[in-house]
Enzyme design. Structure first.
Site, short mmCIF file in Angstrom:
data_model
loop_
_atom_site.label_atom_id
_atom_site.label_comp_id
_atom_site.label_asym_id
_atom_site.label_seq_id
_atom_site.Cartn_x
_atom_site.Cartn_y
_atom_site.Cartn_z
N CYS A 2 -79.70 21.01 -25.79
CA CYS A 2 -79.73 22.11 -26.77
C CYS A 2 -80.90 23.05 -26.47
O CYS A 2 -81.91 22.65 -25.92
CB CYS A 2 -79.94 21.67 -28.23
SG CYS A 2 -78.72 20.52 -28.85
N ARG A 28 -78.73 24.90 -21.27
CA ARG A 28 -79.19 23.71 -21.99
C ARG A 28 -78.11 23.13 -22.91
O ARG A 28 -78.30 22.06 -23.50
CB ARG A 28 -80.42 24.05 -22.84
CG ARG A 28 -81.60 24.55 -22.04
CD ARG A 28 -82.75 24.90 -22.95
NE ARG A 28 -83.23 23.74 -23.67
CZ ARG A 28 -84.15 22.90 -23.23
NH1 ARG A 28 -84.71 23.09 -22.06
NH2 ARG A 28 -84.52 21.86 -23.95
N TRP A 75 -75.77 21.13 -27.44
CA TRP A 75 -75.16 20.10 -26.61
C TRP A 75 -75.11 18.88 -27.51
O TRP A 75 -76.13 18.23 -27.76
CB TRP A 75 -76.02 19.83 -25.38
CG TRP A 75 -75.42 18.83 -24.46
CD1 TRP A 75 -75.70 17.49 -24.44
CD2 TRP A 75 -74.47 19.05 -23.43
NE1 TRP A 75 -74.96 16.88 -23.45
CE2 TRP A 75 -74.20 17.82 -22.82
CE3 TRP A 75 -73.81 20.19 -22.97
CZ2 TRP A 75 -73.31 17.69 -21.77
CZ3 TRP A 75 -72.92 20.05 -21.93
CH2 TRP A 75 -72.68 18.81 -21.34
N ASN A 101 -83.82 20.89 -31.49
CA ASN A 101 -83.45 20.30 -30.20
C ASN A 101 -84.11 18.93 -30.13
O ASN A 101 -85.32 18.81 -30.26
CB ASN A 101 -83.95 21.21 -29.06
CG ASN A 101 -83.99 20.50 -27.72
OD1 ASN A 101 -84.88 20.72 -26.92
ND2 ASN A 101 -83.04 19.63 -27.47
N GLY A 102 -83.28 17.90 -29.96
CA GLY A 102 -83.82 16.55 -29.87
C GLY A 102 -82.90 15.55 -30.55
O GLY A 102 -81.76 15.89 -30.89
N GLU A 479 -75.76 4.61 -4.00
CA GLU A 479 -76.10 5.92 -4.58
C GLU A 479 -76.96 6.74 -3.60
O GLU A 479 -76.79 7.96 -3.51
CB GLU A 479 -76.79 5.73 -5.93
CG GLU A 479 -77.21 7.00 -6.64
CD GLU A 479 -76.07 7.98 -6.93
OE1 GLU A 479 -74.88 7.66 -6.70
OE2 GLU A 479 -76.38 9.10 -7.38
N LYS A 483 -75.79 10.42 -2.41
CA LYS A 483 -76.64 11.62 -2.61
C LYS A 483 -76.94 12.29 -1.28
O LYS A 483 -76.78 13.49 -1.12
CB LYS A 483 -77.97 11.27 -3.28
CG LYS A 483 -78.00 11.02 -4.74
CD LYS A 483 -77.69 12.17 -5.64
CE LYS A 483 -76.22 12.26 -5.88
NZ LYS A 483 -75.69 11.67 -7.04
N GLU A 486 -73.64 13.79 0.39
CA GLU A 486 -72.98 14.95 -0.24
C GLU A 486 -73.84 16.21 -0.19
O GLU A 486 -73.32 17.31 -0.28
CB GLU A 486 -72.55 14.63 -1.68
CG GLU A 486 -73.69 14.48 -2.66
CD GLU A 486 -73.21 14.18 -4.08
OE1 GLU A 486 -72.08 14.53 -4.43
OE2 GLU A 486 -73.99 13.58 -4.84
N HIS A 502 -71.84 -8.47 9.73
CA HIS A 502 -70.42 -8.78 9.92
C HIS A 502 -69.64 -7.58 10.47
O HIS A 502 -68.43 -7.50 10.28
CB HIS A 502 -69.80 -9.24 8.60
CG HIS A 502 -70.39 -10.53 8.10
ND1 HIS A 502 -70.15 -11.75 8.69
CD2 HIS A 502 -71.26 -10.77 7.09
CE1 HIS A 502 -70.81 -12.69 8.06
NE2 HIS A 502 -71.50 -12.12 7.08
N LYS A 601 -68.44 20.04 -10.24
CA LYS A 601 -69.19 19.16 -11.15
C LYS A 601 -68.27 18.18 -11.85
O LYS A 601 -68.61 17.02 -12.05
CB LYS A 601 -69.94 20.03 -12.17
CG LYS A 601 -70.83 19.24 -13.10
CD LYS A 601 -72.07 18.74 -12.37
CE LYS A 601 -72.88 17.75 -13.19
NZ LYS A 601 -73.72 16.91 -12.33
C1 F6R Z 1 -72.07 12.81 -7.23
C2 F6R Z 1 -71.31 13.19 -8.41
C3 F6R Z 1 -69.90 12.74 -8.52
C4 F6R Z 1 -69.58 12.28 -9.94
C5 F6R Z 1 -68.09 11.91 -10.07
C6 F6R Z 1 -67.78 11.36 -11.43
O1 F6R Z 1 -73.37 13.32 -7.26
O2 F6R Z 1 -71.80 13.86 -9.27
O3 F6R Z 1 -69.63 11.72 -7.62
O4 F6R Z 1 -70.39 11.19 -10.25
O5 F6R Z 1 -67.30 13.04 -9.81
O6 F6R Z 1 -68.06 12.26 -12.44
P1 F6R Z 1 -68.12 11.82 -13.96
O7 F6R Z 1 -69.29 10.90 -14.12
O8 F6R Z 1 -68.25 13.11 -14.71
O9 F6R Z 1 -66.83 11.11 -14.25
#
Ligand code: F6R
Length: 606
Positions: A2, A28, A75, A101-102, A479, A483, A486, A502, A601
């Site tokens: 927010c 935000r 949010w 906000n909080g 992870e 990261k 990608e 293996h 996203k």
């Molecule tokens: C990687 C990334 C994606 C999401 C995936 C799932 O940095 O952001 O791999 O994690 O698309 O997204 P959500 O969590 O929104 O279902």
């Protein structure tokens, strides 16, 4: 998250200024918005659900009278996005308006108390209790500032507040605890906002409020006091040289780096998850015969870590599943005894939704963990829990990953307690460790940033990178791989360290970069053997372990020591250097870390 903004001006209508400021704060939060102004002893409000532009089109946000006003872009954390839940919130008499906000942790008990005193609540938000507390305090306190102070002293949780009253139409009262709040000192107009981006077009002179501070602005004055003592504080005015674009990123060059650095705060927010929701989900998990942890991408990696947490703490075997594989792999074996905890930051990932729809039709119980109230996941889940991370603008998940882990660890701990699987002292120790996480993340960021920045220069031309971890650190390796791959587009491999012999070990040749994630936990002894295997084949060993682990340090070509942390919480800390590595590698290689190619996203296609 927010965003809030307030503006007190002399002889100028503030609604258009607030509207413009809201647009700068939209990153935000953007599920609802509103503005309140005061004129002629009356508070005027416009608010609704939806994006700011949509609301403006429907009700013209600029068309409000008054030279004092507050505004909010939301949010949601408590209460779905809707008109009644949108801020500003008003007291019963409509004489006080507030934006927040909080997250208020003790809002349920405060609400009960206020209901007993016959206050009428219109929304389902935690925020509304604050405005009624202020209304209550106004009965005995002499002015708005005093009433806000009295109310703030009752609050547990995080807040940045801006409050106006029809009875004191020349001022905006402010308060801050754990949520950001800055005052902008302008010419004949003063501002307050979650972020200087909201007012930088008007002034670059800023006072940053600290936790436990309250104050007020008028068109010509800005004063700050300590909440605890009521004593006035001499605040420094900082002159910023940021552009509006830089201000939105709090001075960071990219949203991703900002979000990496926001993690101490987003973890704090994740620790404020309401107990009753944790209890409800725990109850369902406990009843399940087969429990699946279902997700995609980074959220799947959080599920892999969670499967270790549930097993180690609560002695519950769970199966982490990649959402797009769920129907093929388990579709025919699910039924009324199946419980599915779907983890999705956006709550809209098509693969996740398709899998849970299938499971729902087979009578499975669907639970959700998400960052977005009102998302499809929250609507189709029997019960859901929110991670309170605020919007994540960078396409790569960073702060939402560590927040997911924080919520999942709380669930595992709760389930362990319910099942009587841990001694009280173990529960207490883990609770303390959870509370310490924000501090540990802060330390880890400090320790990691410079060495990782240098490392990114060294590795920027690597043809491929290997990530290995044992136990729960396998999730961290997954992870780290995701990261780095990608964002830098360098092909990467991740394996459980014990499994690498293996097959994958055959790719190793002299100088091949191999990262080991090796905290001092129950797998620590075996990892040395895995390091030796790789060393013997000429790999260059990069090791992230626990500070002071000399044996590992001696056996590594590159070493980073991190603070000691409980094994089940280690991914929260150990992922940080890899988030930074991914970020700096992208920058070194000339790519935009906020918008990696070919990615979105939220992936809403199957
Ligand atoms: C990687 C990334 C994606 C999401 C995936 C799932 O940095 O952001 O791999 O994690 O698309 O997204 P959500 O969590 O929104 O279902």
């Amino acid at each position: 998250m927010c965003g809030i903004i307030g503006c007190a001006a002399k002889g100028l209508r503030v609604a258009p200024i607030l509207h413009k400021g809201l647009k700068m704060l939209e990153y935000r939060g953007y599920d609802s918005a509103g503005i309140a102004t005061v004129e002629d002893g009356v508070i005027h409000v416009k608010k609704d659900a939806g994006k700011i532009d949509e609301i403006h089109e429907r009700m013209n946000l600029d068309d409000l009278p008054g030279s004092i006003g507050i505004a909010h872009t939301r949010w949601a954390t408590h209460g779905a996005p809707s008109m009644v839940n949108a801020h500003p919130h008003l007291d019963c008499a409509g004489r006080v308006a507030l934006v927040h906000n909080g997250v208020i942790e003790n809002f349920l008990e405060l609400k009960e108390e206020l209901l007993d005193k016959r206050h009428v609540f219109k929304s389902r938000t935690d925020t509304e209790v604050i405005v009624h507390l202020i209304e209550e305090a106004m009965k005995s306190e002499r002015n708005l500032l005093k009433a806000v102070m009295a109310a703030a002293r009752r609050l547990r949780g995080s807040y940045a507040l801006a409050v106006i009253s029809a009875d004191e139409p020349d001022k905006i009262v402010l308060a801050r605890n754990e949520s950001p709040l800055a005052i902008g000192i302008g010419d004949g107009m003063n501002f307050a906002a979650s972020d200087v981006a909201a007012f930088i077009e008007h002034t670059r002179k800023v006072i940053f409020l600290d936790n436990g501070e309250v104050g007020y602005i008028t068109p010509t004055e800005a004063r700050v006091f300590k909440l605890e003592t009521g004593m006035e504080v001499e605040k420094r005015i900082v002159e910023l040289d940021w552009t509006p674009e830089m201000a939105m990123k709090s001075g960071y060059p990219h949203f991703m780096l900002k979000e990496i650095y926001e993690q101490p705060q987003s973890i704090r927010e994740a620790l404020k998850t309401q107990e009753k929701y944790l209890d409800l989900i725990t109850e369902f998990l406990d009843r399940g015969k087969d429990v699946f942890l279902l997700a995609a991408g980074t959220s799947y990696n959080a599920c892999v870590a969670a499967s270790y947490m549930f097993s180690k703490l609560a002695r519950l075997a769970t199966t982490p599943v990649i959402a797009s594989e769920f129907i093929e792999n388990y579709g025919k074996s699910i039924g009324i005894d199946t419980v599915i905890l779907a983890v999705s930051q956006s709550g809209e990932t098509a693969d996740v939704l398709a899998a849970i729809e299938h499971a729902r039709l087979s009578a499975a119980t669907i639970l959700g963990l998400t960052n977005v109230v009102g998302s499809t996941l929250t609507r189709v889940s029997r019960a859901y829990i929110l991670q309170n991370s605020g919007p994540e603008i960078g396409v790569a998940a960073t702060k939402t990953f560590t927040a997911q882990l924080t919520v999942l660890a709380q669930l595992a701990l709760r389930l362990a307690r319910k099942r009587g699987k841990l001694a009280q002292y173990e529960i207490d120790e883990l609770k303390d460790e959870l509370e310490k996480l924000p501090e540990l993340v802060e330390k880890t960021l400090k320790i990691s940033d410079e060495p990782i920045k240098r490392l990114a220069k060294e590795l920027k031309d690597a043809g491929s990178i290997f990530f290995l971890g044992r136990g729960i650190s396998y999730a961290t390796a997954l992870e780290a791989r995701l990261k780095v791959m990608e964002l830098s587009y360098i092909p990467c491999i991740a394996y459980p360290a014990g499994e690498s012999k293996h097959g994958p070990i055959s790719v190793i040749e002299p100088g091949y970069p191999v990262f080991f994630i090796a905290p001092q936990d129950s797998t620590r002894k075996q990892i040395i053997g895995n390091i030796m295997e790789m060393k013997a084949r000429g790999a260059k060993i990069y090791c992230v372990g626990t500070e002071g682990d000399e044996e590992l340090e001696e056996n590594s070509d590159w070493w980073l020591g991190l603070p000691k942390v409980n094994e089940v919480l280690s991914p929260v800390i150990y992922v940080i250097p890899f988030q930074l590595l991914a970020y700096y590698l992208a920058v070194e290689r000339g790519y935009d870390p906020d918008k990696p190619r070919n990615l979105a996203k939220s992936v809403t296609v199957q």
